[in-house]
Structures are given as C-alpha cells and as structure tokens.
Write a protein that holds these residues in place. Structure first.
Motif, PDB file in Angstrom:
ATOM      1  N   LEU A  44       0.848  -1.193   0.000  1.00  0.00           N
ATOM      2  CA  LEU A  44       0.000   0.000   0.000  1.00  0.00           C
ATOM      3  C   LEU A  44       0.881   1.240   0.000  1.00  0.00           C
ATOM      4  N   ARG A  45       0.547   2.214  -0.855  1.00  0.00           N
ATOM      5  CA  ARG A  45       1.221   3.508  -0.819  1.00  0.00           C
ATOM      6  C   ARG A  45       0.257   4.564  -0.289  1.00  0.00           C
ATOM      7  N   GLY A  46       0.794   5.681   0.182  1.00  0.00           N
ATOM      8  CA  GLY A  46      -0.042   6.791   0.624  1.00  0.00           C
ATOM      9  C   GLY A  46       0.817   7.736   1.450  1.00  0.00           C
ATOM     10  N   PHE A  49       2.855  12.727   4.912  1.00  0.00           N
ATOM     11  CA  PHE A  49       3.522  14.023   4.758  1.00  0.00           C
ATOM     12  C   PHE A  49       3.637  14.272   3.255  1.00  0.00           C
ATOM     13  N   LYS A  50       2.970  15.314   2.765  1.00  0.00           N
ATOM     14  CA  LYS A  50       2.897  15.546   1.321  1.00  0.00           C
ATOM     15  C   LYS A  50       3.705  16.768   0.892  1.00  0.00           C
ATOM     16  N   PRO A  51       4.571  16.585  -0.096  1.00  0.00           N
ATOM     17  CA  PRO A  51       5.285  17.729  -0.667  1.00  0.00           C
ATOM     18  C   PRO A  51       4.391  18.356  -1.736  1.00  0.00           C
ATOM     19  N   LEU A 100      10.503   3.598   3.064  1.00  0.00           N
ATOM     20  CA  LEU A 100      10.452   5.058   3.079  1.00  0.00           C
ATOM     21  C   LEU A 100      10.594   5.597   1.658  1.00  0.00           C
ATOM     22  N   GLN A 101       9.650   6.434   1.262  1.00  0.00           N
ATOM     23  CA  GLN A 101       9.722   7.046  -0.064  1.00  0.00           C
ATOM     24  C   GLN A 101      10.420   8.403   0.034  1.00  0.00           C
ATOM     25  N   ILE A 102      11.389   8.597  -0.868  1.00  0.00           N
ATOM     26  CA  ILE A 102      11.987   9.925  -1.050  1.00  0.00           C
ATOM     27  C   ILE A 102      11.410  10.468  -2.348  1.00  0.00           C
ATOM     28  N   GLY A 103      10.700  11.578  -2.258  1.00  0.00           N
ATOM     29  CA  GLY A 103      10.007  12.118  -3.409  1.00  0.00           C
ATOM     30  C   GLY A 103      10.937  12.814  -4.388  1.00  0.00           C
ATOM     31  N   ALA A 104      10.392  13.042  -5.580  1.00  0.00           N
ATOM     32  CA  ALA A 104      11.163  13.678  -6.647  1.00  0.00           C
ATOM     33  C   ALA A 104      11.778  14.999  -6.178  1.00  0.00           C
ATOM     34  N   ARG A 105      10.997  15.777  -5.423  1.00  0.00           N
ATOM     35  CA  ARG A 105      11.474  17.093  -4.991  1.00  0.00           C
ATOM     36  C   ARG A 105      12.614  17.000  -3.987  1.00  0.00           C
ATOM     37  N   ASN A 106      12.791  15.863  -3.389  1.00  0.00           N
ATOM     38  CA  ASN A 106      13.841  15.680  -2.379  1.00  0.00           C
ATOM     39  C   ASN A 106      14.973  14.770  -2.835  1.00  0.00           C
ATOM     40  N   LEU A 125      13.495   5.503  -3.874  1.00  0.00           N
ATOM     41  CA  LEU A 125      14.062   6.794  -4.277  1.00  0.00           C
ATOM     42  C   LEU A 125      13.524   7.187  -5.646  1.00  0.00           C
ATOM     43  N   LYS A 126      12.774   8.297  -5.678  1.00  0.00           N
ATOM     44  CA  LYS A 126      12.185   8.742  -6.937  1.00  0.00           C
ATOM     45  C   LYS A 126      13.149   9.673  -7.676  1.00  0.00           C
ATOM     46  N   ARG A 127      13.121   9.571  -8.981  1.00  0.00           N
ATOM     47  CA  ARG A 127      13.954  10.442  -9.811  1.00  0.00           C
ATOM     48  C   ARG A 127      13.430  11.876  -9.732  1.00  0.00           C
ATOM     49  N   GLU A 155      11.458   5.526 -11.618  1.00  0.00           N
ATOM     50  CA  GLU A 155      11.265   6.494 -12.710  1.00  0.00           C
ATOM     51  C   GLU A 155       9.834   7.021 -12.604  1.00  0.00           C
ATOM     52  N   ARG A 156       9.701   8.367 -12.506  1.00  0.00           N
ATOM     53  CA  ARG A 156       8.370   8.961 -12.329  1.00  0.00           C
ATOM     54  C   ARG A 156       8.115  10.105 -13.307  1.00  0.00           C
ATOM     55  N   GLY A 157       8.898  10.107 -14.398  1.00  0.00           N
ATOM     56  CA  GLY A 157       8.684  11.142 -15.406  1.00  0.00           C
ATOM     57  C   GLY A 157       9.534  12.356 -15.126  1.00  0.00           C
ATOM     58  N   SER A 190       1.682   7.069 -12.778  1.00  0.00           N
ATOM     59  CA  SER A 190       0.698   8.067 -12.346  1.00  0.00           C
ATOM     60  C   SER A 190       1.299   9.466 -12.460  1.00  0.00           C
ATOM     61  N   HIS A 191       2.429   9.694 -11.765  1.00  0.00           N
ATOM     62  CA  HIS A 191       3.109  10.983 -11.901  1.00  0.00           C
ATOM     63  C   HIS A 191       3.793  11.099 -13.265  1.00  0.00           C
ATOM     64  N   GLY A 192       4.143   9.963 -13.840  1.00  0.00           N
ATOM     65  CA  GLY A 192       4.806   9.972 -15.148  1.00  0.00           C
ATOM     66  C   GLY A 192       3.935  10.498 -16.267  1.00  0.00           C
ATOM     67  N   VAL A 216       1.424   2.963  -8.246  1.00  0.00           N
ATOM     68  CA  VAL A 216       0.213   3.436  -8.932  1.00  0.00           C
ATOM     69  C   VAL A 216      -0.728   4.097  -7.939  1.00  0.00           C
ATOM     70  N   GLU A 217      -1.252   5.257  -8.316  1.00  0.00           N
ATOM     71  CA  GLU A 217      -2.222   5.935  -7.453  1.00  0.00           C
ATOM     72  C   GLU A 217      -3.633   5.428  -7.736  1.00  0.00           C
ATOM     73  N   VAL A 218      -4.309   5.034  -6.642  1.00  0.00           N
ATOM     74  CA  VAL A 218      -5.652   4.452  -6.718  1.00  0.00           C
ATOM     75  C   VAL A 218      -6.512   5.148  -5.674  1.00  0.00           C
TER      76      VAL A 218
END
Ligand code: PEP
Ligand code: MN
Length: 261
Positions: A44-46, A49-51, A100-106, A125-127, A155-157, A190-192, A216-218
């Motif tokens: 499950l993703r979610g 803390f949202k950037p 732990l997800q590291i977002g594109a912005r970070n 780790l997101k690109r 890879e997220r675009g 999804s972000h791609g 995938v965002e659902v």
C-alpha cells in the motif's frame, strides 16, 4: 530486498505498490487498502507528509496519517510505503513504514538521504523531475554509502516542453538503470503521465521494458481526492490493469508472476 515480506527486484515477482496519493482519511485509506489487496497488489502507498507545489493545498495528515497507515496494514496485510520529507521525521516514519519514499522534490536533499541511509528500512528513491539518470544513481549512492543497501529506484517522469502530460515518462530509464545497477527499478506511471487514462498503457510499457514493479495511485473516488485525483485509478480501472500486467510480464520473459504478500 524486501518491502515487509514482499521480495522486490530481479528474479522476483513484479511488485505493484498502489494506493491514494495522500492519506486523506481513515475510510478512504482502509477501503483502498482492501481493494489493492483484493486486486493482487504487493504493498500500500499513501503519503502522510505531502510535498505540495502550493502551500495552500492539502499537505497531509502527518502523524495521524501514519497511525492510519498502520491500521491499514493490519486490516489488509499489505506492507506500507510512505514518503518522508524531513530528516527530523525519519525516525517516526520508519517506526510505521515498511519502506520510506523519497520524493522527486527531495532526490537531492542530501541530509535527508544521509538520514534514510542511517536507518534500516528500505528506501524508494524517486527520480527528480529534472534529474539525469546519473544524478539519480549518485543520490542512491548517498543512501548506500551510509550503510543502507536496500534502495529501490523509481522512474516517475521528467519535465520536458510537452504540456499535454504532467511529465514525460522516460521509458529509456528502465532498461538503462537495470543495466547500470543491480538495484530494483520500478515505474510510477501516475506521476509519469498525470492522466488516469494514460496510466495503464504506460504501466504496461514499463513492464515490457523490464520494470521490477509499479507505483500506482488508486482512489475510491478520484474526483474527490484531495491530491492527484486526475491521475488516480478507480478500483475498477486498477483491477483491469492488474489483470493485464501478468500477460505483458510473461511476454517479456518475467515468469515469476505478480507479487502479493
Ligand atoms: C507521490 O508519490 O505522491 C509524489 C509526491 O511523487 P513525486 O515525488 O514523484 O512527485
Ligand atoms: Mn501523488
């Protein structure tokens, strides 16, 4: 490496991590967790803390969101992937999260990379949206160099001149990263793409290109989502994607199937 008990990477079943962009309520999160599990998702993703690009939009439920994720894991049996935004939050997020997800912005927030490298949970780790493949790999090195060897690349675009889509999904990056590193490589269509109706075709393209998993965002009601509803799949559309993934995976020689916990 593993997210919870689910193995991820070369030689393992394809891992589909799915859920809402943000943990926005207990009801939505639990309902989505059950639907993701029933459709054959691996985790499950979610975001608690949202950037957000704008500070005036929903920025997540924070610690309360983490508690909801823990409950969602308990009711669904799915391990949990969630983003951490700040070094000072790593300990609290790692107490609940299985990854732990590291977002594109970070992606190039080096003190955050150091902090997740010093704890034991795997790191997704997101690109960065303007990062080269080499910069993504160097960011992964920050985590690895601190002793955490469990890094999943995503890879997220990337940003290009094209504006019909939110980002341009760089399918090149999938087989390229697989060639350059031993780390698992997953795709975020999804972000791609930024458009729900592009998510399934691009997800399947990523699987065909050799991705080890999908992010995938659902959402039960994308029109009412507090973030990224326009790129979120309904439960029906997610089920349809999950039915198609094994065919493409098999067609390109991935014989292990699709992971479920
Ligand atoms: C997300 O996964 O919801 C997210 C914020 O993604 P990204 O960091 O790739 O924009
Ligand atoms: Mn999102």
């Amino acid at each position: 490496m593993h997210i919870g008990d689910v193995p991820v990477g070369h030689g393992h079943p394809l891992a589909v991590i799915a859920g809402p962009c943000a943990v926005e309520s207990r009801e939505v999160t639990l309902e989505t967790a059950r639907a993701v599990r029933a459709a054959g998702g691996a985790a499950l993703r979610g975001g608690a803390f949202k950037p957000r690009s704008s500070p005036y939009t929903f920025r997540g439920m924070g610690e309360e969101g983490l508690e909801i994720l823990a409950e969602a894991r308990a009711v669904s049996g799915l391990p949990v992937v969630t983003e951490v935004l700040a070094p000072g939050d790593v300990e609290a997020v790692a107490t609940v999260a299985d990854c732990l997800q590291i977002g594109a912005r970070n992606m190039q927030n080096y003190s955050l990379l150091d902090a997740v490298g010093e704890q034991a949970k795997p790191v997704l780790l997101k690109r960065g949206m303007s990062a080269t493949v080499e910069e993504l790999l160097l960011s992964a090195e920050y985590v690895l160099a601190r002793g955490n060897r469990n890094v999943i690349l995503c890879e997220r675009g990337i940003r290009t001149f094209e504006r019909y889509t939110r980002n341009t999904f760089d399918v090149n990056a999938i087989p390229l990263l697989k060639r350059l590193t031993h780390l698992p490589v997953i795709a975020d269509p999804s972000h791609g793409t930024g458009k729900w109706y592009l998510v399934a075709p691009v997800a399947l393209a990523a699987v065909a290109a050799g991705a080890d998993g999908l992010l995938v965002e659902v959402h039960p009601s994308p029109d009412h989502a507090l973030s990224d509803g326009f790129q979120s799949l309904t439960f029906d559309n997610f089920r349809a994607l999950m039915a198609a993934v094994p065919h493409v995976a098999r067609a390109v020689g991935r014989t292990e199937g699709v992971a479920a916990p």
